[in-house]
Design an enzyme around this catalytic site. Structure first.
Site, PDB file in Angstrom:
ATOM      1  N   HIS A  46       0.221   9.364  -5.575  1.00 20.22           N
ATOM      2  CA  HIS A  46       0.022   7.912  -5.628  1.00 20.22           C
ATOM      3  C   HIS A  46       0.629   7.216  -4.412  1.00 20.22           C
ATOM      4  CE1 HIS A  46      -0.086   3.895  -7.699  1.00 20.22           C
ATOM      5  NE2 HIS A  46       0.920   3.688  -6.840  1.00 20.22           N
ATOM      6  N   GLU A  47       1.915   7.469  -4.176  1.00 22.45           N
ATOM      7  CA  GLU A  47       2.622   6.729  -3.138  1.00 22.45           C
ATOM      8  C   GLU A  47       2.122   7.066  -1.733  1.00 22.45           C
ATOM      9  OE1 GLU A  47       4.281   4.283  -3.856  1.00 22.45           O
ATOM     10  OE2 GLU A  47       4.826   4.606  -5.946  1.00 22.45           O
TER      11      GLU A  47
ATOM     12  N   HIS B 235      -0.595  -4.174 -10.209  1.00 23.47           N
ATOM     13  CA  HIS B 235      -0.611  -2.977 -11.047  1.00 23.47           C
ATOM     14  C   HIS B 235      -1.459  -3.187 -12.297  1.00 23.47           C
ATOM     15  CE1 HIS B 235       3.058  -2.537  -8.613  1.00 23.47           C
ATOM     16  NE2 HIS B 235       2.791  -1.246  -8.653  1.00 23.47           N
TER      17      HIS B 235
END
Length: 678
Positions: free
Chosen positions: A368-369, A456
């Site tokens: 993800h990051e 988010h």
């Protein structure tokens, strides 16, 4: 209604749009105004397709990529002239993608009078012979800024940014950098300041708050966080194989096979790189927090799998696609319950969790990051509004892709985000891709205010789309996890498989999206990508339409629950406060009159959509009003399906969509429209 003009307040900082996007795979030169006439036959049966090899991106070596970048840089002045840019505008080459058929997708930033243009980025597609086929712009606004001398002192803009950072939880406003820019992402381009405030948020995350301020009025125009906080995971990936480096009798966590990626131990510090993991044994950690190298091994493995996922799935060599590895830092801070990618250091950082007991170094965290880094170095999606939701969703999508790619028995692939973190203390994931609203805050489908959510949560629209495109709707069990994905229109979606869905999203991200792309733009971008990869008559193209419609973005491939559709996907520019433009569809081979429930689906990209008046004109010349003018409707874009009683019209003949902008300051594009006979 007569034409009007008014003084327009700026759009909300959380709502930025791309005012020119792609429709299908129709060639488009940005400056062109097209008549939009087309004859359409009923769509042919959709067949599952394979990727068209002509539109597959080549796997360039670093030297090949560097040469293409040099060539683009040498020709940027000529490119600027060919695009009709003004004398004060210059292009800055940022990235290039080359297809097997020779097509180049070159990404540019822009400057105006030597100042960076925020929202000025664009992608130019050229054929192997050098002819321009298509241009995608972050903003369609004409750059003509009359005043380049600020009325507001630079120091005032910096102070405003510092106050805003403090309000968001910054505990240390350590540095402030302020630069003059041209703000062109929303509304009329203006001279502005971009202020960057360093420090820490209240949860300890490094903060780089970017605040854009009108240099003439002092009004805040936009803000976003330069560092993306992500998700964590308290469980590891079991026993894995790591690529390390040996020098004499010493081993280090240095991956020479993946751009020299290194993993460092910050030992609870918050700055610098820390100490490179080094020891006399090539066995790292013991699976528990009693050994500091355990977190290092997990982080090293996550970076390794993310690199391999991008290389073997898309032919991408590293985050920047230049063969250079990033680096990882573990044991950040004290009881820091988070992990983040920072583009300024080109590094990935992991905290140790509550009580320093559970390092957040799981596989999907890395995927993800580090995907935030890929987004930063391709489309550069602004981390706010709908584009921010797309930014977060892109990391969820590719993080999920990494997890499935790794095929690790200790952490099987799933469509749950952060399922092992248990931050809520109840064993639930952070996010659910099959039904995002299950987390209590995410959006299952698009609505006009979705861009005002935390990114988010607004990411739920794209996450849901991707799940539906991959797996389809309804109940199913995948790798032991039960899913039951609904659709907004109650109609089923047939998935095309995760592998194809990933290819479509990646191509859209790297060749279609810009910094201001919103959900409407993501639909047109992914349709363009699907059309190039699999063909516009393929099952894959149809599935992209249906999956977006299932989350309330655009219409179904058949215009609804069934029937025969006739479509015109030739883009048509809508002039600002100008004459009406008309796009035609010719229907033939039908008998009798049109139905009383004729479906008219419209896809228009346009800021401040209240300016628009839209009519359907039947073969008899009778106009049917679809949308009225509204001075209070400041939302962006029209993605609607209207029902028209057209029973007095002959079915056969020329149907017209007439669109007029009746107020100043905003322009747009009719991307696509269709009529569907149930």
């Amino acid at each position: 209604m007569s034409s009007t003009s008014r003084r327009r307040t700026s759009h909300t900082p959380h709502h930025r749009t791309a005012t020119l996007a792609l429709a299908g795979v129709a060639a488009l030169i940005a400056a062109a105004v097209q008549a939009g006439a087309a004859s359409a036959a009923p769509a042919a049966a959709h067949r599952a397709g394979r990727i068209d090899p002509a539109h597959a991106a080549l796997r360039l070596t670093p030297s090949q990529r560097a040469e293409l970048l040099r060539h683009a840089d040498a020709g940027r002045a000529a490119t600027a002239r060919s695009l009709g840019l003004g004398g004060k505008e210059k292009l800055v080459v940022r990235d290039v993608v080359k297809d097997a058929d020779g097509t180049l997708h070159t990404r540019y930033e822009r400057t105006y009078a030597g100042l960076p243009v925020l929202g000025g980025d664009l992608v130019v597609d050229t054929t192997g012979s050098g002819a321009t086929r298509r241009v995608v712009r972050a903003s369609n606004a004409v750059l003509d800024v009359a005043r380049l001398t600020p009325a507001v002192p630079r120091a005032d803009a910096g102070k405003q940014a510092v106050r805003r950072a403090e309000a968001l939880g910054s505990t240390k406003s350590a540095e402030v950098s302020v630069r003059k820019v041209i703000w062109a992402a929303t509304g009329r381009p203006v001279l502005a300041y971009e202020s960057v405030v360093g420090g820490l948020q209240d949860d300890g995350t490094p903060n780089e708050l970017h605040v854009v301020t009108d240099a003439l009025t002092g009004k805040k125009l936009f803000e976003y966080q330069g560092v993306r906080t992500g998700i964590g995971n308290t469980q590891y990936s079991g026993q894995v194989t790591l690529t390390t480096t040996q020098s004499g009798s010493t081993y280090t966590l240095t991956d020479g096979a993946r751009g020299g990626h290194k993993t460092y131990n910050l030992n609870h510090g918050t700055s610098g790189t820390g100490t490179l993991f080094s020891q006399s044994s090539d066995t790292w950690g013991n699976g528990t927090t009693s050994n500091a190298a355990t977190a290092g091994a997990d982080a090293h493995y996550g970076a390794q799998e993310t690199w391999d996922f991008y290389k073997n799935t898309f032919g991408r060599s590293g985050i920047k696609n230049n063969g250079v590895g990033a680096y990882s830092r573990v044991h950040y801070g004290n009881s820091y319950v988070n992990a983040f990618w920072d583009d300024s250091c080109f590094c990935m950082t992991y905290g140790d969790g509550s009580g320093n007991a559970d390092p957040l170094t799981a596989l999907d965290v890395a995927g993800h990051e580090m995907s935030h880094g890929v987004t930063s170095n391709t489309a550069g999606l602004d981390y706010s509004g709908e584009s921010g939701g797309l930014n977060e969703a892109t990391s969820d999508i590719f993080g999920t892709g990494v997890e499935f790619y790794a095929n690790n028995a200790s952490d099987p692939g799933d469509y749950l985000i952060g399922e092992k973190i248990d931050i809520n203390g109840d064993g639930t994931p952070l996010r659910y891709m099959d039904k995002p609203s299950k987390d209590g805050g995410s959006a299952d489908s698009w609505y006009s205010g979705v861009g005002n959510l935390d990114v988010h949560y607004s990411s739920g629209v794209a996450n849901h789309f991707f799940y539906l495109l991959s797996e389809g709707s309804g109940a199913k069990v995948i790798n032991g996890v039960s899913y039951d994905s609904p659709t907004a229109d109650g109609l089923p979606v047939t998935g095309i498989g995760r592998d194809k869905a990933l290819q479509i999203w990646y191509r859209a991200l790297t060749t279609k999206f810009t910094s201001t792309t919103n959900y409407a733009g993501a639909r047109t971008g992914t349709l363009a990508a699907a059309g190039e990869l699999y063909g516009t008559s393929s099952a894959e193209y149809k599935a992209v339409q249906d999956a977006w419609a299932a989350v309330k973005v655009g219409s179904r491939s058949g215009g609804g629950g069934g029937g025969t559709s006739y479509e015109n996907s030739t883009p048509l520019s809508i002039p600002d406060n100008g004459p009406a433009v008309t796009s035609n569809i010719t229907v033939s081979g039908r008998s009798g009159n049109a139905p009383s429930n004729l479906q008219v689906s419209v896809d228009i990209t346009h800021t401040w959509r209240g300016d628009l008046v839209i009519d359907l004109v039947g073969p008899s010349g009778t106009a049917y009003r679809l949308k009225n003018f509204s001075s209070s409707d400041s939302a962006d874009n029209v993605n609607e399906t209207y029902t028209v009683n057209a029973s007095s019209e002959p079915a056969n003949g020329t149907w017209k969509l007439r669109v007029q902008d009746q107020a100043t300051y905003d322009t747009g594009t009719l991307n696509d429209w269709k009529v569907t006979f149930p």
